[in-house]
Design an enzyme around this catalytic site. Structure first.
Site, PDB file in Angstrom:
ATOM      1  N   LYS A 166       0.549  -1.035   0.005  1.00 22.41           N
ATOM      2  CA  LYS A 166       0.192  -0.319  -0.165  1.00 22.41           C
ATOM      3  C   LYS A 166       0.794   0.430  -0.164  1.00 22.41           C
ATOM      4  O   LYS A 166       1.119   1.716   0.834  1.00 22.41           O
ATOM      5  CB  LYS A 166      -0.735  -0.321   1.151  1.00 22.41           C
ATOM      6  CG  LYS A 166      -2.005   0.709   1.244  1.00 22.41           C
ATOM      7  CD  LYS A 166      -2.342   1.971   0.498  1.00 22.41           C
ATOM      8  CE  LYS A 166      -1.680   2.750   1.710  1.00 22.41           C
ATOM      9  NZ  LYS A 166      -1.488   4.790   1.993  1.00 22.41           N
ATOM     10  N   GLU A 181       8.547   1.302  11.556  1.00 22.56           N
ATOM     11  CA  GLU A 181       9.921   2.795  11.491  1.00 22.56           C
ATOM     12  C   GLU A 181      10.055   3.919  10.901  1.00 22.56           C
ATOM     13  O   GLU A 181       9.026   4.717  10.103  1.00 22.56           O
ATOM     14  CB  GLU A 181      10.813   2.083  10.033  1.00 22.56           C
ATOM     15  CG  GLU A 181      12.323   2.353   9.633  1.00 22.56           C
ATOM     16  CD  GLU A 181      12.557   3.722   9.247  1.00 22.56           C
ATOM     17  OE1 GLU A 181      12.729   4.570  10.009  1.00 22.56           O
ATOM     18  OE2 GLU A 181      12.669   4.014   8.423  1.00 22.56           O
ATOM     19  N   CYS A 213      13.529   9.779   8.203  1.00 25.09           N
ATOM     20  CA  CYS A 213      13.192   9.946   9.247  1.00 25.09           C
ATOM     21  C   CYS A 213      14.624   9.858   9.589  1.00 25.09           C
ATOM     22  O   CYS A 213      14.321   9.674  11.196  1.00 25.09           O
ATOM     23  CB  CYS A 213      12.890   8.432   9.522  1.00 25.09           C
ATOM     24  SG  CYS A 213      13.721   6.975   8.134  1.00 25.09           S
ATOM     25  N   GLU A 261       9.472  15.743  15.367  1.00 26.60           N
ATOM     26  CA  GLU A 261      10.211  15.277  14.340  1.00 26.60           C
ATOM     27  C   GLU A 261       9.153  16.738  13.175  1.00 26.60           C
ATOM     28  O   GLU A 261       8.051  16.801  13.847  1.00 26.60           O
ATOM     29  CB  GLU A 261       9.920  14.214  13.563  1.00 26.60           C
ATOM     30  CG  GLU A 261      10.828  14.024  12.522  1.00 26.60           C
ATOM     31  CD  GLU A 261      10.051  12.748  11.891  1.00 26.60           C
ATOM     32  OE1 GLU A 261       9.228  12.347  12.121  1.00 26.60           O
ATOM     33  OE2 GLU A 261      11.283  12.140  11.354  1.00 26.60           O
TER      34      GLU A 261
HETATM   35  P1  NAD Z   1       1.891   8.895   7.404  1.00 21.77           P
HETATM   36  O1  NAD Z   1       2.551   8.375   9.058  1.00 21.77           O
HETATM   37  O2  NAD Z   1       0.604   9.015   8.062  1.00 21.77           O
HETATM   38  O3  NAD Z   1       1.738   7.778   6.818  1.00 21.77           O
HETATM   39  C1  NAD Z   1       2.832   6.933   6.285  1.00 21.77           C
HETATM   40  C2  NAD Z   1       1.691   5.915   5.530  1.00 21.77           C
HETATM   41  O4  NAD Z   1       0.682   5.379   6.404  1.00 21.77           O
HETATM   42  C3  NAD Z   1       1.365   6.050   4.056  1.00 21.77           C
HETATM   43  O5  NAD Z   1       0.887   4.547   3.061  1.00 21.77           O
HETATM   44  C4  NAD Z   1      -0.077   6.487   4.515  1.00 21.77           C
HETATM   45  O6  NAD Z   1      -1.591   6.164   3.761  1.00 21.77           O
HETATM   46  C5  NAD Z   1      -0.708   5.153   5.847  1.00 21.77           C
HETATM   47  N1  NAD Z   1      -1.517   5.327   6.776  1.00 21.77           N
HETATM   48  C6  NAD Z   1      -2.217   6.876   7.683  1.00 21.77           C
HETATM   49  N2  NAD Z   1      -3.239   6.320   7.759  1.00 21.77           N
HETATM   50  C7  NAD Z   1      -3.340   5.106   7.943  1.00 21.77           C
HETATM   51  C8  NAD Z   1      -3.658   4.688   9.025  1.00 21.77           C
HETATM   52  N3  NAD Z   1      -5.376   4.595  10.003  1.00 21.77           N
HETATM   53  N4  NAD Z   1      -3.489   2.886   8.771  1.00 21.77           N
HETATM   54  C9  NAD Z   1      -3.087   2.345   7.860  1.00 21.77           C
HETATM   55  N5  NAD Z   1      -2.166   3.422   7.460  1.00 21.77           N
HETATM   56  C10 NAD Z   1      -1.758   4.347   7.249  1.00 21.77           C
HETATM   57  O7  NAD Z   1       2.613  10.144   7.288  1.00 21.77           O
HETATM   58  P2  NAD Z   1       2.617  11.499   6.787  1.00 21.77           P
HETATM   59  O8  NAD Z   1       1.021  11.460   7.201  1.00 21.77           O
HETATM   60  O9  NAD Z   1       3.124  11.471   5.374  1.00 21.77           O
HETATM   61  O10 NAD Z   1       3.766  12.528   7.575  1.00 21.77           O
HETATM   62  C11 NAD Z   1       3.412  13.190   8.400  1.00 21.77           C
HETATM   63  C12 NAD Z   1       4.499  12.939   9.919  1.00 21.77           C
HETATM   64  O11 NAD Z   1       4.511  11.674   9.667  1.00 21.77           O
HETATM   65  C13 NAD Z   1       5.097  13.575   8.534  1.00 21.77           C
HETATM   66  O12 NAD Z   1       5.516  15.068   8.536  1.00 21.77           O
HETATM   67  C14 NAD Z   1       6.966  12.693   9.129  1.00 21.77           C
HETATM   68  O13 NAD Z   1       6.753  13.496  10.567  1.00 21.77           O
HETATM   69  C15 NAD Z   1       5.951  11.762   9.545  1.00 21.77           C
HETATM   70  N6  NAD Z   1       6.780  10.203   8.343  1.00 21.77           N
HETATM   71  C16 NAD Z   1       7.751   9.826   8.841  1.00 21.77           C
HETATM   72  C17 NAD Z   1       8.493   8.723   7.970  1.00 21.77           C
HETATM   73  C18 NAD Z   1       9.269   7.998   8.337  1.00 21.77           C
HETATM   74  O14 NAD Z   1      10.434   7.572   7.151  1.00 21.77           O
HETATM   75  N7  NAD Z   1       9.863   8.098   9.209  1.00 21.77           N
HETATM   76  C19 NAD Z   1       7.682   9.131   6.528  1.00 21.77           C
HETATM   77  C20 NAD Z   1       6.619   9.585   5.950  1.00 21.77           C
HETATM   78  C21 NAD Z   1       5.844  10.821   7.687  1.00 21.77           C
END
Ligand code: NAD
Length: 483
Positions: free
Chosen positions: A179, A254, A288, A385
């Protein structure tokens, strides 16, 4: 006219067949360099996830499940070669979709190829053991795939994260449901098409784009999923783990970080400078393992701060496809998040900024890099972060204080020590709370071969390296009594 990636971007892949998702609905992708619509992807949901999990299980029960480790390895190596062949096309796609500067997008495509080469070569080198036991017994262990693995991938490094999680999972013989993030899906879809071309049997890899709370939530709670791999934010990681707990499904998380680099007065500053700055601003800080805190021994604080400030003056932010040092953030939403956090800084905290290129459209999601100093280690900007191009400089007086500040957040992903003192390097490597410690270097996200993952709110489980192959398999003990 929107972008043509060379395939219908709104289709999903289930059991070897491409087509629309069950609802037929789509979600729009935006090019963050100019804010214009880029392409449409499917808004997959629970029905599609159900079908994808069933297709993955059918692949395990069929052709894919019968592939030997050597055959799986060959297949991944072929896929790696295809990715190498298509690296420029993938880089262009990623530059448009993620806003990643073209050169860095190409480096991500090469890293994806490298993951596939690495896991292709490693697939038939994971072995069990024989265990000395009682007289009359032979005991050995088998490394077996979990079965169906779910992969929820974020938008910041789609190719690298697919390489390290899907690559390792396939090498061990799992069947995957991927996904990708709703903000950046194109290279995931292209990857799946190359996987077909490389000969991956139907159902071994299924790709269902969609919104997190719909497709993502359905995948993490699905009773047919045997292992979940999630990369993203802490709140969503926590929700994924809670959903998976309902089925007792193991989860690798992660999550984020607030990774420090510690610079001691005896450090080789000429060697350090590039790593101090670059590891904080690469991918516009949306990494990250970004080195978002730089801890500097007091006597050299101003020297290091001034040299970093000088480097910031050369940092230009511009449209991804003009290959600037720094591109836009992923979205207007992410720009708003980062801008809101920057508003917590006092104007006197701003030590230096980069500059916006004149060719950067006003409609793009641009934030110039900010180098901040003058705030304490407990300031929210030094604790949370930011996920944007922002670094915080913090002074320390003693090694003990440096360790306390470095370990003083809820995260623990990566840390670095810059010092010529060998004893100090060894002491700090042990005492720093992080999944990776670099000595006189820094590898933000780098190193296909190096196990990677965090402690505390940075998550748990390890991906990359051989460690990922253990994570994407389970151990079975076989005890034979033969007299
Ligand atoms: P997020 O955690 O919302 O999204 C990451 C993934 O999770 C996406 O594929 C999203 O569709 C999925 N997701 C979202 N809600 C979900 C749910 N309820 N159940 C299952 N999957 C779900 O991240 P974001 O909104 O893209 O970014 C928000 C913050 O997250 C950023 O500001 C940053 O701090 C952090 N982030 C960290 C990483 C990392 O590599 N550690 C990567 C992206 C974002």
């Amino acid at each position: 006219m929107t972008y043509d990636p060379g395939f219908p971007s709104h289709e999903i892949l289930i059991g070897g067949a491409w087509g629309p998702c069950a609802s037929g609905e789509t979600v729009g992708l935006i090019d963050p360099s100019d804010g214009r619509p880029l392409a449409e992807i499917a808004r997959g949901g629970p029905v599609d996830i159900d079908r994808a999990v069933a297709a993955a299980q059918a692949a395990l029960d069929g052709d894919w499940g019968r592939h030997s480790a050597t055959e799986r390895g060959r297949l991944l190596s072929r896929l790696g070669a295809l990715v190498l062949r298509e690296a420029d096309r993938l880089a262009d796609m990623e530059a448009r979709d993620v806003g990643k500067p073209l050169g860095q997008a190409r480096a991500d495509a090469l890293a994806l190829a490298r993951y596939l080469e690495f896991y292709g070569g490693a697939a038939d080198k994971i072995m069990g053991e024989t265990i000395p036991y009682m007289d009359g017994y032979t005991v050995y262990t088998l490394r077996e795939p979990h079965g169906v693995t779910g992969h929820i991938v974020p938008w910041n490094y789609p190719m690298q994260i697919i390489g390290r999680s899907v690559g390792a999972a396939l090498a061990m013989g799992n069947a995957c449901v991927l996904k990708p993030a709703e903000e950046a899906c194109l290279t995931a879809l292209a990857f799946a098409r190359f996987a077909e071309e490389a000969g991956l049997p139907p159902g071994a890899l299924n790709v269902v784009p969609g919104l997190g709370p719909e497709a993502g939530a359905a995948l993490s709670a699905h009773p047919g999923v045997d292992h979940m791999s999630f990369t993203g934010s802490v709140p969503v990681g926590s929700a994924v783990q809670a959903a998976a707990a309902g089925q007792i499904t193991p989860v690798t998380l992660e999550l984020g970080g607030k990774s420090p680099q510690l610079v001691f007065a005896d450090a080789d500053l000429d060697a350090a400078l590039h790593f101090l700055v670059n590891a904080g601003v690469q991918n516009a800080g949306q990494t990250c393992s970004a080195a978002s805190r730089i801890l500097i021994e007091a006597p050299i604080f101003d020297t290091v701060a001034d040299r970093m400030a000088e480097a910031y003056g050369t940092l230009t932010v511009g449209p991804a496809r003009s290959d600037p040092k720094i591109g836009p953030l992923i979205s207007a939403r992410q720009k708003a998040r980062v801008t809101e956090m920057l508003a917590l800084a006092d104007p006197s905290h701003i030590r230096a900024t980069g500059r916006l290129s004149p060719d950067a459209p006003e409609t793009g999601a641009y934030v110039v890099p900010h180098l901040l100093s003058g705030m304490g280690p407990d300031h929210p900007l030094a604790q949370q972060e930011i996920f944007g191009p922002v670094q915080i400089l913090l002074p320390f007086e003693t090694e003990e204080e440096a360790i306390a500040i470095a370990n003083g957040t809820e995260f623990g992903l990566v840390a670095a020590v810059w010092s010529r003192d060998g004893g100090r390097q060894m002491r700090l490597a042990k005492r720093l709370r992080a999944g990776q410690v670099f000595l006189n270097t820094y590898g933000a996200g780098g190193g296909v071969e190096l196990p990677f993952g965090g402690v505390g709110k940075s998550g748990h489980g390890r991906e990359k390296g051989f460690e990922a192959l253990y994570g994407f398999s389970q151990l079975k003990t076989v005890a034979a009594r033969h007299g």
